[in-house]
Design a protein around this motif. Structure first.
Motif, mmCIF file in Angstrom:
data_model
loop_
_atom_site.group_PDB
_atom_site.id
_atom_site.type_symbol
_atom_site.label_atom_id
_atom_site.label_comp_id
_atom_site.label_asym_id
_atom_site.label_seq_id
_atom_site.Cartn_x
_atom_site.Cartn_y
_atom_site.Cartn_z
ATOM 1 N N UNK A 166 0.828 -1.209 0.000
ATOM 2 C CA UNK A 166 0.000 0.000 0.000
ATOM 3 C C UNK A 166 0.862 1.259 0.000
ATOM 4 N N UNK A 167 1.925 1.240 0.785
ATOM 5 C CA UNK A 167 2.826 2.394 0.875
ATOM 6 C C UNK A 167 3.466 2.690 -0.482
ATOM 7 N N UNK A 168 3.997 1.658 -1.140
ATOM 8 C CA UNK A 168 4.670 1.857 -2.420
ATOM 9 C C UNK A 168 3.669 2.297 -3.492
ATOM 10 N N UNK B 249 2.116 6.501 -6.980
ATOM 11 C CA UNK B 249 1.070 7.217 -7.695
ATOM 12 C C UNK B 249 1.193 8.724 -7.464
ATOM 13 N N UNK B 250 1.418 9.111 -6.225
ATOM 14 C CA UNK B 250 1.598 10.534 -5.921
ATOM 15 C C UNK B 250 2.814 11.095 -6.657
ATOM 16 N N UNK B 251 3.877 10.300 -6.747
ATOM 17 C CA UNK B 251 5.104 10.754 -7.412
ATOM 18 C C UNK B 251 4.901 10.951 -8.911
ATOM 19 N N UNK B 252 4.012 10.169 -9.510
ATOM 20 C CA UNK B 252 3.741 10.298 -10.945
ATOM 21 C C UNK B 252 2.877 11.516 -11.272
ATOM 22 N N UNK B 253 2.274 12.117 -10.262
ATOM 23 C CA UNK B 253 1.441 13.315 -10.427
ATOM 24 C C UNK B 253 0.424 13.160 -11.559
ATOM 25 N N UNK B 254 -0.541 12.254 -11.389
ATOM 26 C CA UNK B 254 -1.541 12.026 -12.440
ATOM 27 C C UNK B 254 -2.269 13.314 -12.817
ATOM 28 N N UNK B 255 -2.461 13.503 -14.119
ATOM 29 C CA UNK B 255 -3.116 14.720 -14.607
ATOM 30 C C UNK B 255 -4.608 14.729 -14.312
ATOM 31 N N UNK B 256 -5.228 13.564 -14.323
ATOM 32 C CA UNK B 256 -6.676 13.469 -14.121
ATOM 33 C C UNK B 256 -6.954 12.706 -12.830
ATOM 34 N N UNK B 257 -7.496 13.344 -11.810
ATOM 35 C CA UNK B 257 -7.741 12.643 -10.537
ATOM 36 C C UNK B 257 -8.799 11.542 -10.650
ATOM 37 N N UNK B 258 -9.529 11.509 -11.757
ATOM 38 C CA UNK B 258 -10.554 10.480 -11.923
ATOM 39 C C UNK B 258 -10.026 9.224 -12.614
ATOM 40 N N UNK C 202 -8.150 -1.419 -7.281
ATOM 41 C CA UNK C 202 -8.305 -0.267 -8.167
ATOM 42 C C UNK C 202 -8.808 0.929 -7.361
ATOM 43 N N UNK C 203 -8.202 2.078 -7.603
ATOM 44 C CA UNK C 203 -8.640 3.318 -6.956
ATOM 45 C C UNK C 203 -8.405 4.472 -7.912
ATOM 46 N N UNK C 204 -9.209 5.509 -7.807
ATOM 47 C CA UNK C 204 -8.929 6.695 -8.607
ATOM 48 C C UNK C 204 -7.684 7.382 -8.061
ATOM 49 N N UNK C 205 -7.009 8.087 -8.951
ATOM 50 C CA UNK C 205 -5.801 8.795 -8.529
ATOM 51 C C UNK C 205 -6.107 9.773 -7.400
ATOM 52 N N UNK C 206 -7.250 10.452 -7.509
ATOM 53 C CA UNK C 206 -7.602 11.425 -6.483
ATOM 54 C C UNK C 206 -7.794 10.796 -5.122
ATOM 55 N N UNK C 207 -8.529 9.677 -5.081
ATOM 56 C CA UNK C 207 -8.765 8.990 -3.803
ATOM 57 C C UNK C 207 -7.457 8.451 -3.242
ATOM 58 N N UNK C 208 -6.652 7.812 -4.078
ATOM 59 C CA UNK C 208 -5.417 7.186 -3.616
ATOM 60 C C UNK C 208 -4.424 8.219 -3.095
ATOM 61 N N UNK C 209 -4.352 9.358 -3.770
ATOM 62 C CA UNK C 209 -3.371 10.366 -3.389
ATOM 63 C C UNK C 209 -3.809 11.202 -2.193
ATOM 64 N N UNK D 53 10.407 12.774 -6.399
ATOM 65 C CA UNK D 53 9.173 12.944 -5.628
ATOM 66 C C UNK D 53 8.858 11.699 -4.810
ATOM 67 N N UNK D 54 9.170 10.518 -5.358
ATOM 68 C CA UNK D 54 8.940 9.279 -4.612
ATOM 69 C C UNK D 54 9.795 9.243 -3.354
ATOM 70 N N UNK D 55 11.057 9.623 -3.477
ATOM 71 C CA UNK D 55 11.953 9.685 -2.306
ATOM 72 C C UNK D 55 11.356 10.601 -1.243
ATOM 73 N N UNK D 56 10.853 11.744 -1.674
ATOM 74 C CA UNK D 56 10.266 12.690 -0.717
ATOM 75 C C UNK D 56 9.025 12.114 -0.057
ATOM 76 N N UNK D 57 8.213 11.382 -0.810
ATOM 77 C CA UNK D 57 7.013 10.756 -0.252
ATOM 78 C C UNK D 57 7.382 9.741 0.828
ATOM 79 N N UNK D 58 8.358 8.896 0.546
ATOM 80 C CA UNK D 58 8.772 7.879 1.516
ATOM 81 C C UNK D 58 9.360 8.545 2.756
ATOM 82 N N UNK D 59 10.198 9.544 2.553
ATOM 83 C CA UNK D 59 10.791 10.246 3.696
ATOM 84 C C UNK D 59 9.718 10.885 4.558
#
Length: 447
Positions: free
Chosen positions: A266-268, A273-282, A316-323, A432-438
């Protein structure tokens, strides 16, 4: 940690085919409908590092392993054959007895030069596991390639490449263990291999009885498949402290009910997903957890079965919910996906493969995790003791290298156990992934 600037030269002898040491049956053997799905039609690399062993002075590891391999192939003779494709993309092993590819090499480097914390990415991997011209196709080529590289300190590296349609991690470890047993003097493997791929074939009238969103074909509308030409590779180590901090971020009712795999997956997934910065939260993002079905299927698979025996349940989750939601949201989704897997589920997958033309699992906005912490690569002994490191040669393997990854066991210099997670991402996303984990590990949750 091994230096990323470590360079060395490798001198290889010409590759040779190692055939079974005595005659084996000439026959055509069907792979199962789990084995031959499109998502497993790739070569998977494994690497083992071994120390110098004074008791084996005068013994050439390459010669010992090559001889043991030839004798092991008498029992595992399908590996000495070649893969053929029939009607409906059905795969067969043509048991020709031609053999597996074997390379003996030497390198002007010592084991200690790789550092005291061995894990992917490994320097000069392409030299330690040489891609013999014409050998990497899935069909009509050797099913196994092994390179044994002798080091200047007396240690050695065994690297291999497996056609994944033949075996999963437990099956490959079973084969490697057999080679080790025969190398150490046994006349036969302690576990006799069993083919029985028909146990995981579709029924005569295929009719899937589960939905299978893991194989849904999704268009890559946002370009979210990780590009191959510009990626950063880095491994992250999660020891008891890091896992404890992540666990503390869960509500009390989830802390004891969630496995380390649940939490780390779940953490990874969430951080990536947050590190990839999805353009569409849906947009939907997926995590596929590879779940071994040995012990979950009735009747059970026989001891010695070495085919692919796992499911690919998806959350499966939307980018918005997951982030935007906390870690426990992703943990709950992972746990729910894993709970789907049973023998009935896998038989439904087999039916689905036949009905739908053996599709690839979904790769768009998908991450796949395989837990190898208990696979046994670190126990394979060819006479030089257990490896300093044993397991995947790199993260991000497969047809879509940024998609498929592993959890790898790790032991530090003081004997503390942990898990290595190799990550492959474009450089900006990696930062960004490194920053998320930290951020997740910076302080314990107030929960």
């Amino acid at each position: 940690m091994a230096s990323s600037t470590l360079h060395f030269s490798v001198r290889r002898r010409p590759p040779q085919l190692v055939a079974p040491a005595s005659p084996t049956p000439r026959e055509l053997k069907r792979l199962s409908d789990i084995d031959d799905q499109e998502g497993l039609r790739f070569q998977i690399p494994v690497i083992q590092f071994y120390r110098h062993e004074p008791a084996m002075a005068g013994q050439n590891p390459a010669s010992v392993i090559r001889d043991a391999l030839a004798r092991t192939l008498v029992f595992y003779y399908p590996f000495a054959g070649r893969l053929r494709e029939g009607a409906g993309k059905k795969l067969f092993v043509d048991c020709t007895g031609e053999g597996v590819l074997f390379i003996e090499a030497e390198a002007d480097v010592k084991l200690k030069d790789f550092g005291d914390a061995l894990h992917p990415p490994f320097p000069c991997l392409e030299e330690l596991l040489f891609d013999v011209d014409g050998s990497s196709a899935v069909l009509n080529t050797p099913l196994l390639l092994i390179q044994v590289t002798l080091l200047s300190c007396g240690g050695f590296i065994l690297a291999l490449r497996l056609n994944h349609t033949m075996s999963d991690a437990p099956g490959l470890v079973q084969l490697m263990t057999a080679v080790g047993e025969l190398a150490r003097g046994s006349s036969s493997p302690s576990v006799i291999p069993v083919w029985r791929r028909e146990l995981l074939e579709a029924r005569p009238s295929p009719a899937p009885f589960f939905p299978h969103p893991e194989y849904e074909q999704v268009p890559d509308t946002e370009g979210t498949i990780t590009p191959l030409d510009n990626t950063a590779h880095r491994s992250f180590i999660f020891g008891p402290r890091e896992i404890s901090i992540l666990r503390s971020r869960l509500p009390s009712q989830l802390r004891g009910a969630s496995s380390t795999f649940d939490i780390l997956t779940a953490c990874v997934w969430r951080s990536r997903t947050r590190a990839l910065q999805p353009a569409d939260p849906k947009e939907n993002f997926r995590i596929i957890c590879i779940v071994n079905i040995r012990g979950r299927i009735n009747p059970p698979l026989p001891s010695g079965f070495y085919g692919n025996a796992f499911g690919l349940p998806v959350a499966i989750a939307t980018a918005g919910e997951l982030c935007s939601r906390p870690l426990d949201y992703a943990v709950e989704l992972v746990k729910r996906a894993k709970s789907q897997v049973s023998g009935d589920y896998l038989h439904s997958v087999a039916d689905y493969m036949v009905m739908k033309g053996r599709p690839h699992f979904t790769v768009v906005r998908t991450y796949v995790i395989s837990d190898l912490t208990r696979a046994g690569f670190g126990d394979v002994d060819f006479g030089w003791g257990k490896p300093v490191y044993g397991g995947p040669a790199k993260g991000g393997v497969g047809v879509s290298p940024g998609v498929f990854n592993f959890f790898i066991p790790f032991v530090n210099a003081s004997g503390e156990k942990g898990i290595v997670v190799p990550i492959c991402l474009p450089p900006p996303a990696m930062r960004r992934f490194v920053a998320e984990i930290q951020s997740l590990l910076s302080a314990q949750s107030a929960l």
